[in-house]
Write a protein that holds these residues in place. Structure first.
Motif, PDB file in Angstrom:
ATOM      1  N   LEU A  44      -3.587   9.624   4.804  1.00 58.76           N
ATOM      2  CA  LEU A  44      -4.566   9.520   3.718  1.00 58.76           C
ATOM      3  C   LEU A  44      -3.984   8.805   2.503  1.00 58.76           C
ATOM      4  CD1 LEU A  44      -6.184  13.100   3.815  1.00 58.76           C
ATOM      5  CD2 LEU A  44      -7.334  10.944   4.302  1.00 58.76           C
ATOM      6  N   VAL A  45      -2.757   9.173   2.156  1.00 57.41           N
ATOM      7  CA  VAL A  45      -2.087   8.543   1.008  1.00 57.41           C
ATOM      8  C   VAL A  45      -1.870   7.058   1.270  1.00 57.41           C
ATOM      9  CG1 VAL A  45       0.067   8.474  -0.313  1.00 57.41           C
ATOM     10  CG2 VAL A  45      -0.981  10.676   0.245  1.00 57.41           C
ATOM     11  N   LEU A  46      -1.471   6.717   2.481  1.00 57.25           N
ATOM     12  CA  LEU A  46      -1.203   5.327   2.826  1.00 57.25           C
ATOM     13  C   LEU A  46      -2.465   4.481   2.761  1.00 57.25           C
ATOM     14  CD1 LEU A  46       0.810   3.182   3.812  1.00 57.25           C
ATOM     15  CD2 LEU A  46       0.269   3.882   6.161  1.00 57.25           C
ATOM     16  N   VAL A  47      -3.558   4.983   3.370  1.00 59.31           N
ATOM     17  CA  VAL A  47      -4.812   4.225   3.369  1.00 59.31           C
ATOM     18  C   VAL A  47      -5.347   4.083   1.951  1.00 59.31           C
ATOM     19  CG1 VAL A  47      -7.211   4.216   4.142  1.00 59.31           C
ATOM     20  CG2 VAL A  47      -5.402   4.836   5.737  1.00 59.31           C
ATOM     21  N   SER A  48      -5.276   5.167   1.185  1.00 61.40           N
ATOM     22  CA  SER A  48      -5.728   5.108  -0.203  1.00 61.40           C
ATOM     23  C   SER A  48      -4.892   4.119  -1.007  1.00 61.40           C
ATOM     24  CB  SER A  48      -5.647   6.498  -0.838  1.00 61.40           C
ATOM     25  OG  SER A  48      -6.048   6.456  -2.186  1.00 61.40           O
ATOM     26  N   GLY A  49      -3.578   4.111  -0.756  1.00 56.30           N
ATOM     27  CA  GLY A  49      -2.704   3.168  -1.445  1.00 56.30           C
ATOM     28  C   GLY A  49      -2.994   1.734  -1.069  1.00 56.30           C
ATOM     29  N   LEU A  50      -3.270   1.492   0.200  1.00 55.17           N
ATOM     30  CA  LEU A  50      -3.608   0.132   0.635  1.00 55.17           C
ATOM     31  C   LEU A  50      -4.940  -0.315   0.040  1.00 55.17           C
ATOM     32  CD1 LEU A  50      -2.544   0.278   4.401  1.00 55.17           C
ATOM     33  CD2 LEU A  50      -1.466  -1.082   2.594  1.00 55.17           C
ATOM     34  N   ALA A  51      -5.902   0.626  -0.049  1.00 60.21           N
ATOM     35  CA  ALA A  51      -7.193   0.285  -0.657  1.00 60.21           C
ATOM     36  C   ALA A  51      -7.015  -0.069  -2.130  1.00 60.21           C
ATOM     37  CB  ALA A  51      -8.174   1.442  -0.501  1.00 60.21           C
ATOM     38  N   SER A  52      -6.209   0.720  -2.845  1.00 63.25           N
ATOM     39  CA  SER A  52      -5.911   0.393  -4.248  1.00 63.25           C
ATOM     40  C   SER A  52      -5.183  -0.940  -4.333  1.00 63.25           C
ATOM     41  CB  SER A  52      -5.063   1.499  -4.877  1.00 63.25           C
ATOM     42  OG  SER A  52      -5.748   2.726  -4.916  1.00 63.25           O
ATOM     43  N   GLY A  53      -4.215  -1.125  -3.445  1.00 65.97           N
ATOM     44  CA  GLY A  53      -3.453  -2.370  -3.434  1.00 65.97           C
ATOM     45  C   GLY A  53      -4.308  -3.582  -3.126  1.00 65.97           C
ATOM     46  N   ALA A  54      -5.339  -3.396  -2.299  1.00 69.97           N
ATOM     47  CA  ALA A  54      -6.248  -4.504  -2.007  1.00 69.97           C
ATOM     48  C   ALA A  54      -6.994  -4.932  -3.262  1.00 69.97           C
ATOM     49  CB  ALA A  54      -7.240  -4.090  -0.918  1.00 69.97           C
ATOM     50  N   VAL A  55      -7.373  -3.950  -4.099  1.00 69.54           N
ATOM     51  CA  VAL A  55      -8.029  -4.257  -5.377  1.00 69.54           C
ATOM     52  C   VAL A  55      -7.066  -5.020  -6.284  1.00 69.54           C
ATOM     53  CG1 VAL A  55      -8.958  -3.231  -7.497  1.00 69.54           C
ATOM     54  CG2 VAL A  55      -9.634  -2.324  -5.266  1.00 69.54           C
ATOM     55  N   TYR A  56      -5.813  -4.521  -6.393  1.00 72.21           N
ATOM     56  CA  TYR A  56      -4.827  -5.203  -7.229  1.00 72.21           C
ATOM     57  C   TYR A  56      -4.525  -6.595  -6.681  1.00 72.21           C
ATOM     58  CZ  TYR A  56      -3.985  -0.246  -8.349  1.00 72.21           C
ATOM     59  OH  TYR A  56      -4.132   1.071  -8.684  1.00 72.21           O
ATOM     60  N   LEU A  92      -0.557  -5.118  -2.754  1.00 67.89           N
ATOM     61  CA  LEU A  92      -0.546  -4.066  -1.735  1.00 67.89           C
ATOM     62  C   LEU A  92       0.665  -3.157  -1.901  1.00 67.89           C
ATOM     63  CD1 LEU A  92      -1.616  -6.161   1.397  1.00 67.89           C
ATOM     64  CD2 LEU A  92      -2.985  -4.418   0.235  1.00 67.89           C
ATOM     65  N   THR A  93       1.820  -3.756  -2.206  1.00 68.40           N
ATOM     66  CA  THR A  93       3.041  -2.971  -2.409  1.00 68.40           C
ATOM     67  C   THR A  93       2.898  -2.031  -3.595  1.00 68.40           C
ATOM     68  OG1 THR A  93       4.390  -4.776  -1.505  1.00 68.40           O
ATOM     69  CG2 THR A  93       5.529  -3.099  -2.806  1.00 68.40           C
ATOM     70  N   VAL A  94       2.362  -2.552  -4.692  1.00 66.01           N
ATOM     71  CA  VAL A  94       2.161  -1.728  -5.888  1.00 66.01           C
ATOM     72  C   VAL A  94       1.189  -0.583  -5.591  1.00 66.01           C
ATOM     73  CG1 VAL A  94       1.107  -1.716  -8.191  1.00 66.01           C
ATOM     74  CG2 VAL A  94       2.737  -3.499  -7.574  1.00 66.01           C
ATOM     75  N   GLY A  95       0.116  -0.865  -4.866  1.00 68.76           N
ATOM     76  CA  GLY A  95      -0.850   0.174  -4.541  1.00 68.76           C
ATOM     77  C   GLY A  95      -0.247   1.296  -3.721  1.00 68.76           C
ATOM     78  N   VAL A  96       0.538   0.940  -2.717  1.00 70.59           N
ATOM     79  CA  VAL A  96       1.163   1.960  -1.862  1.00 70.59           C
ATOM     80  C   VAL A  96       2.200   2.753  -2.649  1.00 70.59           C
ATOM     81  CG1 VAL A  96       2.637   2.309   0.154  1.00 70.59           C
ATOM     82  CG2 VAL A  96       0.726   0.708   0.276  1.00 70.59           C
ATOM     83  N   LEU A  97       3.067   2.065  -3.408  1.00 67.63           N
ATOM     84  CA  LEU A  97       4.080   2.765  -4.197  1.00 67.63           C
ATOM     85  C   LEU A  97       3.430   3.684  -5.227  1.00 67.63           C
ATOM     86  CD1 LEU A  97       6.675  -0.094  -4.870  1.00 67.63           C
ATOM     87  CD2 LEU A  97       6.904   1.836  -3.297  1.00 67.63           C
ATOM     88  N   ASP A  98       2.364   3.226  -5.844  1.00 66.18           N
ATOM     89  CA  ASP A  98       1.651   3.997  -6.850  1.00 66.18           C
ATOM     90  C   ASP A  98       1.136   5.305  -6.259  1.00 66.18           C
ATOM     91  OD1 ASP A  98       0.252   4.058  -9.565  1.00 66.18           O
ATOM     92  OD2 ASP A  98      -1.472   4.186  -8.221  1.00 66.18           O
ATOM     93  N   ASN A  99       0.504   5.225  -5.078  1.00 64.42           N
ATOM     94  CA  ASN A  99      -0.048   6.428  -4.452  1.00 64.42           C
ATOM     95  C   ASN A  99       1.038   7.351  -3.917  1.00 64.42           C
ATOM     96  OD1 ASN A  99      -2.692   5.384  -4.893  1.00 64.42           O
ATOM     97  ND2 ASN A  99      -3.374   6.485  -3.070  1.00 64.42           N
ATOM     98  N   LEU A 100       2.096   6.767  -3.375  1.00 66.92           N
ATOM     99  CA  LEU A 100       3.204   7.596  -2.888  1.00 66.92           C
ATOM    100  C   LEU A 100       3.846   8.368  -4.034  1.00 66.92           C
ATOM    101  CD1 LEU A 100       4.967   5.205  -0.326  1.00 66.92           C
ATOM    102  CD2 LEU A 100       3.641   7.268   0.195  1.00 66.92           C
TER     103      LEU A 100
END
Length: 289
Positions: free
Chosen positions: A6-18, A243-251
């Motif tokens: 869940l965290v990974l998918v949410s992070g990728l979704a955020s990262g896609a926006v960024y 994408l990297t920022v989104g994943v790191l942010d959520n993690l």
């Protein structure tokens, strides 16, 4: 494991926006040498216009298309009246001008629609079960739409005449002029494309964040972190960096502390830039002095 998915998918979704916002920033910068700080605020104008049209009965998808049209029109008008008259090479002045445009856009939004938080409708509802986890359908749609948009941009720059012209202007405006490529026309196309990508990112982001005049301020700065991480002139780097920022942010928010998410992301970005100043995918340039 389900929580990590869940965290990974949410992070990728955020990262896609960024990544979409970062891609818009890089396209505008490469074509015009302008770092457009007004990108997020102009896209927010489009969001409010879309919500007003949606509340009036227009289908959400058509309202989103209208948001792109409104933002592009306002952004191009602002460029023609404020940015274009500046002399070539006035990078700092253009930067300050876009900051001013951002403040003006936020003030206009507050005047017309007020500052009260609003809900922005999701493009899709519900969730999808994957491996025992219920993944929000909006997150999966965000990933799919962002992937298609990025693929279309790659095709535009790699396979079309306009894309080749934009790459030529990015390399050298003078050379492009000699070859008969109108730099101002290319600049307008770049601004329109960059603004359109920003609105697309905004429409995907707003349903989970709500709508206020400054809703895209945080995504904008994370998009900047992504493009500096990936390389300021690299479109591929803007996507990977986002994408990297989104994943790191959520993690960081999930496994460390929500209060340290930006600290973690920007510390990592600074560390990478200390080791590789041009970013992961940027090209080091040298100047004769």
């Amino acid at each position: 494991m389900d929580q990590f998915l869940l965290v990974l998918v949410s992070g990728l979704a955020s990262g896609a926006v960024y990544g979409l916002m970062g891609l818009g920033l890089v396209i505008i910068y490469r074509a015009t040498d302008v770092v457009n700080f007004a990108l997020a605020s102009l896209a927010t104008v489009g969001l409010y216009a879309a919500l007003a049209l949606y509340d009036s009965g227009l289908p959400l998808l058509l309202a989103a298309v209208a948001a792109i049209v409104v933002t592009t029109a306002v952004g191009l008008a602002a460029r023609e009246t404020v940015i274009r008259p500046l002399a070539h090479g006035e990078l700092l002045t253009a930067l300050v001008m876009t900051m001013g445009l951002s403040l003006i856009a936020e003030s206009v939004i507050s005047t017309i629609w007020d500052d009260q938080p609003r809900l922005f409708p999701s493009l899709v509802e519900g969730s999808v079960a994957i491996g025992g986890s219920a993944i929000p359908a909006q997150s999966l749609l965000t990933l799919a739409v962002a992937a298609v948009a990025m693929a279309l941009v790659a095709y535009l720059f790699g396979r079309t005449t306009i894309g080749s012209a934009m790459r030529a202007v990015a390399e050298s405006a003078e050379t492009a002029q000699i070859l008969g490529l109108g730099s101002q026309r290319i600049a307008r196309i770049a601004w329109a494309l960059g603004l359109g990508l920003a609105v697309l990112a905004a429409v995907l982001y707003a349903p989970r964040a709500g709508l206020v005049p400054t809703v895209l301020s945080a995504p904008l700065f994370r998009a900047f972190a992504g493009i500096f991480l990936g390389g300021l002139t690299s479109m591929y780097g803007a996507v990977v960096g986002g994408l990297t920022v989104g994943v790191l942010d959520n993690l960081a928010a999930s496994y460390v502390s929500a209060g340290y998410r930006d600290t973690f992301v920007f510390s990592f970005t600074i560390l990478v830039l200390l080791i590789r100043p041009q970013g992961l995918f940027g090209v080091r340039t040298f100047q004769r002095v």
